[in-house]
Design a protein around this motif. Structure first.
Motif, PDB file in Angstrom:
ATOM      1  N   ARG A 104       5.593  10.073  -4.229  1.00 57.15           N
ATOM      2  CA  ARG A 104       5.634   8.959  -5.178  1.00 57.15           C
ATOM      3  C   ARG A 104       5.485   7.617  -4.467  1.00 57.15           C
ATOM      4  N   MET A 105       6.106   7.484  -3.299  1.00 58.61           N
ATOM      5  CA  MET A 105       5.997   6.233  -2.557  1.00 58.61           C
ATOM      6  C   MET A 105       4.562   5.984  -2.110  1.00 58.61           C
ATOM      7  N   HIS A 106       3.921   7.010  -1.565  1.00 58.20           N
ATOM      8  CA  HIS A 106       2.547   6.832  -1.102  1.00 58.20           C
ATOM      9  C   HIS A 106       1.581   6.639  -2.270  1.00 58.20           C
ATOM     10  N   ARG A 107       1.859   7.285  -3.394  1.00 63.72           N
ATOM     11  CA  ARG A 107       1.002   7.086  -4.562  1.00 63.72           C
ATOM     12  C   ARG A 107       1.124   5.658  -5.076  1.00 63.72           C
ATOM     13  N   LEU A 108       2.338   5.121  -5.042  1.00 66.12           N
ATOM     14  CA  LEU A 108       2.530   3.740  -5.475  1.00 66.12           C
ATOM     15  C   LEU A 108       1.787   2.775  -4.561  1.00 66.12           C
ATOM     16  N   VAL A 109       1.840   3.031  -3.255  1.00 64.32           N
ATOM     17  CA  VAL A 109       1.108   2.185  -2.313  1.00 64.32           C
ATOM     18  C   VAL A 109      -0.386   2.230  -2.611  1.00 64.32           C
ATOM     19  N   ALA A 110      -0.900   3.421  -2.940  1.00 63.78           N
ATOM     20  CA  ALA A 110      -2.316   3.547  -3.278  1.00 63.78           C
ATOM     21  C   ALA A 110      -2.650   2.751  -4.539  1.00 63.78           C
ATOM     22  N   ARG A 111      -1.736   2.742  -5.504  1.00 68.54           N
ATOM     23  CA  ARG A 111      -1.953   1.977  -6.735  1.00 68.54           C
ATOM     24  C   ARG A 111      -1.912   0.478  -6.469  1.00 68.54           C
ATOM     25  N   LEU A 112      -1.149   0.086  -5.462  1.00 65.97           N
ATOM     26  CA  LEU A 112      -1.078  -1.324  -5.092  1.00 65.97           C
ATOM     27  C   LEU A 112      -2.249  -1.740  -4.215  1.00 65.97           C
ATOM     28  N   GLY A 113      -3.102  -0.780  -3.890  1.00 65.60           N
ATOM     29  CA  GLY A 113      -4.170  -1.012  -2.924  1.00 65.60           C
ATOM     30  C   GLY A 113      -5.150  -2.097  -3.303  1.00 65.60           C
TER      31      GLY A 113
END
Length: 274
Positions: A104-113
């Motif tokens: 979830r943390m890495h997916r959120l970072v990807a969404r913030l990309g």
């Protein structure tokens, strides 16, 4: 967007987005503004020191940091890169699903990309002058009593294990493995003392509990691992390994050897209270 973590990961508690200079950019509900500022400053400080220890984990020139994990008796704190000059911190209960919160943390970072770029890299230029400081000092005066034979045995037995240093709460090394010179041991001990102090500041972020205790801080780089664990009252053990090392075997052996290194650990005082 930060609420995605606490809403979709059972036992997740909080999340904070922060800048590299320790300023908060956002946080989940339920955290006081003062606490968000404290967590942001502590995480940024710890990350700065973590990058400075990259050469301890291995001599590779590409020393990109991946994540930092802090374990307490009452929960976990996590820190990952969230783009150039930004980090994402999250906290969870002890029984959280580690893979799920990481996803979830890495997916959120990807969404913030769209707004954030790649995380900073730690390489040979960042650590100029330290590339070869891990070379063993051979025959140096005063080193014979500094080498800890029990730690040496652990490093020899576990494939991929690199170095280990026993240090005091005053930031001074008490001993190290034979593959590490005294100057490097001094540098790593000072940095690890700071990392421990910052780690303990995040205790309330992981959850409020009476008699909460810090257990370990784990720093992952693409080329290796660094572990900082409690070694009894006023003592800590810092150890490094290659990235493909069996970390379960390595940490088990480290915990087993601690009672031989420090009398307080032998008496069952292996958790540092936060």
């Amino acid at each position: 967007m930060l609420e995605d973590i606490v809403q979709n990961v059972p036992r997740a508690r909080h999340a904070v987005l922060l800048s590299a200079d320790g300023l908060p950019r956002g946080a989940t509900e339920g955290l006081a503004e003062k606490d968000v500022r404290t967590i942001s400053a502590a995480m940024a400080g710890m990350q700065s020191l973590s990058r400075a220890t990259a050469h301890f984990a291995g001599p590779e020139t590409d020393r990109q940091w991946s994540q930092t994990i802090i374990e307490f008796s009452h929960g976990w704190s996590f820190l990952i890169g969230a783009g150039q000059g930004a980090y994402l911190a999250a906290a969870a209960a002890p029984d959280v699903d580690m893979q799920q919160i990481s996803f979830r943390m890495h997916r959120l970072v990807a969404r913030l990309g769209n707004n954030l770029t790649s995380p900073p890299r730690v390489n040979s230029e960042d650590d100029a002058g330290t590339r070869n400081t891990g070379t063993a000092r051979r025959g140096g005066s005063g080193d014979s009593g500094f080498v800890l034979a029990d730690l040496d045995q652990v490093i020899a037995d576990v494939q991929g294990a690199r170095h280990a240093v026993l240090l005091g709460a005053d930031g001074l090394p008490r001993g190290a493995t034979s593959g590490l010179n005294r100057d490097m041991a001094d540098t790593i001990s000072a940095a690890m003392t700071g990392i421990h102090a910052y780690s303990r500041v995040t205790s309330q972020f992981a959850g409020v509990q009476e008699d909460a205790g810090w257990r370990q801080t784990v720093i992952e780089f693409q080329h290796g691992w660094i572990f900082l664990i409690s070694a009894g009252t006023g003592a800590f053990l810092a150890a490094a390994a290659e990235h493909d090392c069996d970390i379960e075997e390595f940490t088990t052996r480290l915990h087993e050897v601690i009672p031989k290194l420090t009398p307080s650990a032998a008496g069952g005082e292996g958790v540092a209270h936060a």
